[in-house]
Motif scaffolding. Sequence first.
Motif, PDB file in Angstrom:
ATOM      1  N   LYS A  11      -0.302  18.583   9.285  1.00  0.00           N
ATOM      2  CA  LYS A  11       0.575  19.227   8.364  1.00  0.00           C
ATOM      3  C   LYS A  11       2.007  18.630   8.890  1.00  0.00           C
ATOM      4  O   LYS A  11       2.184  18.757  10.120  1.00  0.00           O
ATOM      5  N   GLY A  32      -2.286  15.934   5.174  1.00  0.00           N
ATOM      6  CA  GLY A  32      -2.404  14.694   4.804  1.00  0.00           C
ATOM      7  C   GLY A  32      -3.170  14.171   6.024  1.00  0.00           C
ATOM      8  O   GLY A  32      -3.594  14.911   6.957  1.00  0.00           O
ATOM      9  N   GLU A  72       3.482  19.865   3.888  1.00  0.00           N
ATOM     10  CA  GLU A  72       2.095  19.272   3.320  1.00  0.00           C
ATOM     11  C   GLU A  72       1.409  18.892   4.384  1.00  0.00           C
ATOM     12  O   GLU A  72       1.570  18.280   5.392  1.00  0.00           O
ATOM     13  N   LYS A  90      -0.249  11.508   2.110  1.00  0.00           N
ATOM     14  CA  LYS A  90      -0.532  13.003   1.570  1.00  0.00           C
ATOM     15  C   LYS A  90      -1.450  13.079   0.706  1.00  0.00           C
ATOM     16  O   LYS A  90      -2.055  11.940   0.032  1.00  0.00           O
ATOM     17  N   GLU A 150       9.130  18.573   5.273  1.00  0.00           N
ATOM     18  CA  GLU A 150       9.700  17.625   4.324  1.00  0.00           C
ATOM     19  C   GLU A 150      10.383  16.330   4.944  1.00  0.00           C
ATOM     20  O   GLU A 150      10.740  15.772   4.082  1.00  0.00           O
ATOM     21  N   ASN A 175       7.338  24.331   2.436  1.00  0.00           N
ATOM     22  CA  ASN A 175       7.520  22.890   1.967  1.00  0.00           C
ATOM     23  C   ASN A 175       6.571  22.137   2.868  1.00  0.00           C
ATOM     24  O   ASN A 175       6.906  20.856   2.869  1.00  0.00           O
ATOM     25  N   SER A 190      -0.889  13.767  -2.487  1.00  0.00           N
ATOM     26  CA  SER A 190      -0.395  13.062  -3.489  1.00  0.00           C
ATOM     27  C   SER A 190      -0.540  11.673  -3.695  1.00  0.00           C
ATOM     28  O   SER A 190      -0.233  10.723  -4.672  1.00  0.00           O
TER      29      SER A 190
END
Length: 775
Positions: free
Chosen positions: A633, A598, A596, A611, A636, A594, A613
């Motif tokens: 990284k 960025g 991510e 991120k 969550e 999990n 997204s």
Amino acid sequence: MLIDFLSKQDFPIHQFCNELDKWELLFLNFLISHKSEEEVDLICDHPEILKDFNKMSQKYIGAKLRKLSKEEVMDKFTRQFEETQLTPLIYVNAYRFSFDPDAVVFSTKILAIQRFVEMLFHKNITTLMDSYHAGDLEDEVSPDEFLEKYCMKDKPILNTLGLIALTAKMDKLLFDVKGKGGLSKIGQELRFSIFVKLFQKFNEIKELDTQHYKILSKQQAITIEKLESQMKRKEDVYTKQKESQRKLTNEVKELNKKVADLENKTEDIADKEMVNRLYADIQKKDQQIEKLTSDLTHLKEKPMTMYTTMIENLNLQVATLKSELRDKTGEIRDCKKRIQELQDRTVENMLQEFLDTNGFTESLSNILTPFVKPKEAISENNELHTDSIKPTPKIGYCMIENNTHYIVFPNQSRIEIKDLSASTYIGEWQFVKVDEEGHFRWAYVSKFEEHERDYSIHEFAMVSIQGADVFIEKANGSLVKLENIPSSIQLRDKQIVAVDAKNQFIRFYRPLHFNADHYLKSIKSRGQSVYYVLKVFPNGVLVRDIETGEELFKMVKDSQEELKEQQILCLHEDEVISVYNIPKFYTLSSYYQNGEFGVVQIKNETPYLQKLSGEVVILKDLPYAVESGQIIKIDEFNNYLFTKKDEATPESKRKTVGSNSSSVVKKSNAYEKIDVTKEVLIIGNITYENSYKMAFLKKGCRANVIDGYLSWGKIKSALKEKDAVLVVTEFVSHDNMWRIKEEPLDVPVIYSEFEGANRLLEQFESTVSEDTQVI
């Protein structure tokens, strides 16, 4: 003892290839082409695959393969071993892998050979094991008769590997029958017969080598005779041509005399014609003499030199072969004598001789302990009691099989670790200490790593720094000074090292990181499950199963600690066994999916992460100041995990946490004005790359940072054109450390046990002389 014997035996790779046909060699090359041990095991788990491989190869690519000669296939196969120097390890690893199929083999090439041999001997080994367990081996054949059928005809190298595999399986059988009365008499006789047969096969290989040297010597002698015969014929031709030259020279003298006499006589036509004919004859003879002289020079200078050189080289080779032949003959004589002695002795005799000479040693105690019956089960006249065996505590590394923790010692023997509490977990490969009965006593923070020099390890011990001296604390608590420590290695207190029988340093071991990759197997072996807390409610917790990723609600009980988000729970049927406030146990393991990536942004001195997204979040749990443009990284819960190496964006403005915008711009301009006069290379923890670069840039040094566990080729390339090299010993592989030490560098090389940027800079400034310092 057997492993020591095997490690001294040469493995004749060419002779091994001669015992196989071309299709078997092609199959071996096919196995070696697989880099993964799992792939090799998967292929070789089906013995019939060798026959299927031959059929399919001949059906689909048979024409191309038939054009290949066996010599070409042999050359490709042997070249892979000659380039890696793996052949001395083949016999030893053949025993270790057959004893424990789950053992880690040093090379997939060696694994491929051993698995291939096991395929060839699969039917024989299966028949033996089934017959023994059925208890009807005695009714079938004697041990010698069975081994005669078991071995292949005229294939001594294959037979040595097959017998080693059989010996290992018998030793494994001995290990597995502890507490069941031991091995039967026929089993003991078979084990001894296998050892004698193996000794005979090694002797047979040496005899074949001797015959090979004899044949080669005869061939060289025949070649010398042929060359001497050719040279004799050339000498005869030379002698004949020289005689012809002498005769022609005399004829020319006679003709010249006749011409002079005729010129003094009255001239007439007939006399003139005779004189002209004589002149023509003289010219012809002169041409013949010139040609003979040229031929003689050619014969005398070139062939004679060539033949003389060839004969000298061949005579030197013959002398070398004769010397080797004498050595081989002596070895064979000693081997035959030793075989006869072994055949005349029993296991009981050899054990009694050993006890008479050495007494009941610790090593013998360690071998016999797993097979000793409980004291109450031994009759009054039995030969051995557990009271007489008191092995000392030992240090080894942990392996987990069938939910059982084992401690493995340097000689590859192992025993079960006893008395582990429900909340005590041990990582695979982690070093542990047990007492004389195998009861758990301590777990160390270091982990075992396989190496090609493991065969020389006598024991593991813990480093104890006492002032300027380095000692090792053995498992029994004794302190011994550690010898032969390389000057390039700086050991730390409480570190685990490997030593030989003379307490000389062999290698050190790195720390074991506390995460699920290493410890999950230990936790599961206790019948427990591991969960990551996502949310805490009044009546329970929402958790995620670390192994499966499944999210579920748990009503836990008997928890002595307040439950919080991001905790690690070890549960047994909803009962809390252990609680860890270390979320990175899960989030830095391979089980966590999990995370991510960025890009860092600094706004009003606060670090954010944008991120992929597009979502922007505040960064948490930062270990050091980050800069705008870095790729990071997070988990969550937006906690920092790690920085992606060398991935800063081109438009990065290098804004540092804790500085306002104006101060950052001013600082950046100040750095631009620094005159960089030195290039330094730091080999160590890549996580601190930015800290290293900033600290050294202030002193006018451009720091290049590289991971100490990269391949040697990349590290060697990075060493070029540097003014100094700093090595962080905790973050560099053992092999790279030695190679840097051996590399001829004309610049200072500094070894540091500290990884912090300021400490590294202090060591750099104190080591480099004043005339090379950057101020």
